[in-house]
Each structure stands twice: as C-alpha cells, then as structure tokens.
Design a protein around this motif. Structure first.
Motif, PDB file in Angstrom:
ATOM      1  N   ASN A   5      -2.047   2.114  11.528  1.00  0.00           N
ATOM      2  CA  ASN A   5      -2.589   1.550  10.293  1.00  0.00           C
ATOM      3  C   ASN A   5      -1.898   2.185   9.096  1.00  0.00           C
ATOM      4  O   ASN A   5      -2.229   3.291   8.688  1.00  0.00           O
ATOM      5  N   ASN A   6      -0.915   1.463   8.565  1.00  0.00           N
ATOM      6  CA  ASN A   6      -0.164   1.975   7.410  1.00  0.00           C
ATOM      7  C   ASN A   6      -0.605   1.314   6.105  1.00  0.00           C
ATOM      8  O   ASN A   6       0.074   1.376   5.092  1.00  0.00           O
ATOM      9  N   GLY A   7      -1.748   0.633   6.178  1.00  0.00           N
ATOM     10  CA  GLY A   7      -2.192  -0.100   5.009  1.00  0.00           C
ATOM     11  C   GLY A   7      -2.628   0.787   3.861  1.00  0.00           C
ATOM     12  O   GLY A   7      -2.428   0.478   2.698  1.00  0.00           O
ATOM     13  N   MET A  60       9.596   0.549   6.377  1.00  0.00           N
ATOM     14  CA  MET A  60       8.782   1.702   5.977  1.00  0.00           C
ATOM     15  C   MET A  60       8.548   1.692   4.469  1.00  0.00           C
ATOM     16  O   MET A  60       7.454   1.987   3.996  1.00  0.00           O
ATOM     17  N   ILE A  88      -2.293   3.979   1.630  1.00  0.00           N
ATOM     18  CA  ILE A  88      -1.355   5.021   1.232  1.00  0.00           C
ATOM     19  C   ILE A  88      -2.035   5.878   0.177  1.00  0.00           C
ATOM     20  O   ILE A  88      -2.380   5.398  -0.903  1.00  0.00           O
ATOM     21  N   SER A 113       5.425   5.775  -4.690  1.00  0.00           N
ATOM     22  CA  SER A 113       4.537   4.835  -5.372  1.00  0.00           C
ATOM     23  C   SER A 113       4.879   4.723  -6.856  1.00  0.00           C
ATOM     24  O   SER A 113       4.903   3.632  -7.425  1.00  0.00           O
ATOM     25  N   ARG A 126       5.879  -0.738   2.547  1.00  0.00           N
ATOM     26  CA  ARG A 126       4.462  -0.398   2.428  1.00  0.00           C
ATOM     27  C   ARG A 126       4.057  -0.195   0.965  1.00  0.00           C
ATOM     28  O   ARG A 126       2.886  -0.302   0.617  1.00  0.00           O
ATOM     29  N   TYR A 127       5.045   0.105   0.125  1.00  0.00           N
ATOM     30  CA  TYR A 127       4.757   0.380  -1.283  1.00  0.00           C
ATOM     31  C   TYR A 127       4.943  -0.854  -2.173  1.00  0.00           C
ATOM     32  O   TYR A 127       4.654  -0.804  -3.358  1.00  0.00           O
ATOM     33  N   HIS A 170       4.230  10.298  -0.888  1.00  0.00           N
ATOM     34  CA  HIS A 170       3.725   8.955  -1.193  1.00  0.00           C
ATOM     35  C   HIS A 170       3.635   8.748  -2.707  1.00  0.00           C
ATOM     36  O   HIS A 170       3.916   7.660  -3.218  1.00  0.00           O
TER      37      HIS A 170
END
Length: 316
Positions: free
Chosen positions: A123-125, A275, A127, A252, A278-279, A248
């Motif tokens: 679960n990389n949702g 990868m 951050i 971000s 995700r941002y 992160h």
C-alpha cells in the motif's frame, strides 16, 4: 526403495552423481548472496539483519528441499508476529529469491522455490511528509548540533544509509553537489545542493576532520534512524513520522513546486518512474492548469463544421 537399490547394485548400476554429492545447505547459498551484496550494494547492513532472520528459518536445511509453501508460511507467521508491513515481507522474499538465483547461476541448484511465493500487495497510497507547520515545530525540538543533519536530509532527499555513509571526498562544496558512490540500485548518482544543504554540510565538515561526514552515527549506517530524531518528533508533538518521511517531504515539495516527474525521479534516485509517480497527485494545480488550456482554444466555424460532418459520417 531399498529393494530397488539392492537390485540395481546386483546389476552393477552406480548411484547418480547428484545422490553421491553432499547436499547444498541454505546457509551456503546465503553466504554467496551476502558476498554478492557486499560487492554490488551499499546496503549490506540491511541484508545482514534480514539474512540472520532467514537463517533462523532454514539455516542448515538442504536448499533444494525447501518448498514454496514453507517459505510462504515462514513469511506469513513471522510477519504477523512482528507486525511486518507487506513491503517488509516482500523484501525478505526478495532476499531468499536472490540466494536461489545466484545458486542457479553458479550451477549449485536448478530451481528457485521463492519465485512461486505470492508477492504481497503493498500500500503506497499514503505518503507521510511534513507540512510547513510541522517542520517548524520539529526544528524547534531538535537540538542545535543536530539541525545540520536534519537540514541535509530534508533538502537533498538522501536515504538514511546514503547520508550517514557519506564520505568527505564525495562532497564538493565548489560544485555544490555530493556523490553517492553506490545507491540502493547499485549505481552512482550526483545530488545538487541548495543553499541550506550547502551551508549545513560546510558547518559539519568544519566541525571535525574525519573521513566520514557523520563519523559518530554507526547505528544509522545499520538502518536505524538517529535516536535524537525520534526524541525530537515526540517532543514536537506532531503525528509520528519516520526518517524516511524526510525523503518523502523532499520529493513532495519538489512536485508541489511544479518540478516535472522525470526530474524528481533523477533527484530521488528511483530506478523506475513508477516509484516517483506516487507523488504526482500532489500537483493538482498544474494538472488543472493543463486541462484549462483547452478552454482557451475557441474552434473556428470551419473546424466546427468539419467536426460536425465527421460525427455525422460516423453515426451513419
């Protein structure tokens, strides 16, 4: 089997060579994997820690007798006991698979049972990164002598092990960059320094003459965040965040500042752009600006007529 073998002996048939040879133990192929990691990867400390756990499972067992079901059971049971995340279980599975892959490459084994073990869904949702307000509170809670470490982490996005194994020779204040000789992906990368990171590194380097930039943080090189960081997070009274959360935060903020994803990928040292994606959701203003450009295009009468005709032909 005994009767069959007696009959074969009377017929003069010899045992197959693979039965005569001593069984290859998992410990033996694990040793080869650690040697490979030492030569190709700077994160040997994390490999050592995980391998110690895996050897506790399979140690002196014949490697070719370990089944996918046994590997899966050990990962599941230990994961539940230690409350491992799916990502952690997958790292252990990958390490076991590396052992077998190298053994096959070296001609010691013919199969890799870890390949048949189910990959856990990660679960990389979510951050976790610092907001501006949280950063102010955390800075106030950090002791002055540790502020440069925090400054470097949040302004370079270096991984924990990359920062705390950094050597003086790989820092160039003149070129305003640092070189990570061997990243997590096994390749070198160059990280530019902004004014804050540059000032922090200069202060650290002038405070001692050791070869390592941070010579007094042995635990950090083994994958453990400095103790002062956890204490500062608690003192600041913010939602818990790990050291990796600083990385992160770096990524971000780049995305929210409008930096393109490909550049963020390069700065983060991600092997795959997946990868970095995700941002991507953190840049809603830029995505909205892109689609709003369509509102500025007013089609001409000719274009409108052509489109209408094409639609009519399609319907017919």
């Amino acid at each position: 089997l005994y009767t069959k073998r007696k009959a074969q002996a009377l017929e003069g048939k010899k045992l197959p060579e693979n039965l005569r040879a001593k069984a290859i133990t998992f410990r033996e192929i694990a040793k080869d994997a650690l040697a490979y990691a030492r030569a190709h990867n700077s994160h040997l400390a994390s490999y050592d820690g995980r391998m110690e756990v895996v050897l506790g499972w399979f140690g002196d067992r014949p490697a070719d007798g370990i089944t996918p079901q046994e590997i899966d059971r050990q990962l599941t049971e230990t994961g539940e006991d230690r409350k491992w995340a799916a990502a952690t279980i997958n790292r252990y599975k990958a390490l076991i698979s590396l052992c077998y892959t190298l053994a096959m490459k070296n001609g010691k084994l013919t199969a890799n049972p870890a390949r048949l073990v189910k990959h856990r869904q990660e679960n990389n949702g979510r951050i976790r990164f610092l907001s501006a307000e949280e950063e102010m509170k955390l800075r106030a809670a950090i002791r002055r002598r540790h502020v440069p470490e925090f400054e470097i982490a949040i302004n370079t996005g270096m991984r924990l092990s990359e920062q705390y194994t950094l050597e003086r020779v790989n820092v160039s204040l003149e070129r305003k960059s640092v070189t990570v000789q061997q990243s997590k992906n096994g390749t070198a990368r160059h990280i530019p320094l902004n004014a804050r990171a540059l000032a922090a590194l200069k202060w650290v380097l002038e405070s001692h003459s050791a070869a390592q930039v941070f010579p007094h943080h042995a635990n950090a090189t083994k994958g453990h965040a400095p103790r002062w960081f956890g204490s500062a997070v608690e003192k600041a009274g913010i939602t818990p965040i790990t050291w990796h959360g600083l990385r992160h935060t770096f990524a971000s903020r780049l995305v929210m500042a409008g930096v393109d994803i490909r550049t963020v990928q390069e700065l983060m040292g991600h092997k795959s752009i997946l990868m970095t994606m995700r941002y991507a959701h953190l840049a809603p203003d830029h995505q909205r600006a892109a689609v709003e450009k369509l509102d500025g295009e007013k089609p001409s009468a000719t274009t409108t007529a052509t489109q209408a005709k094409a639609q009519t032909v399609t319907l017919q």
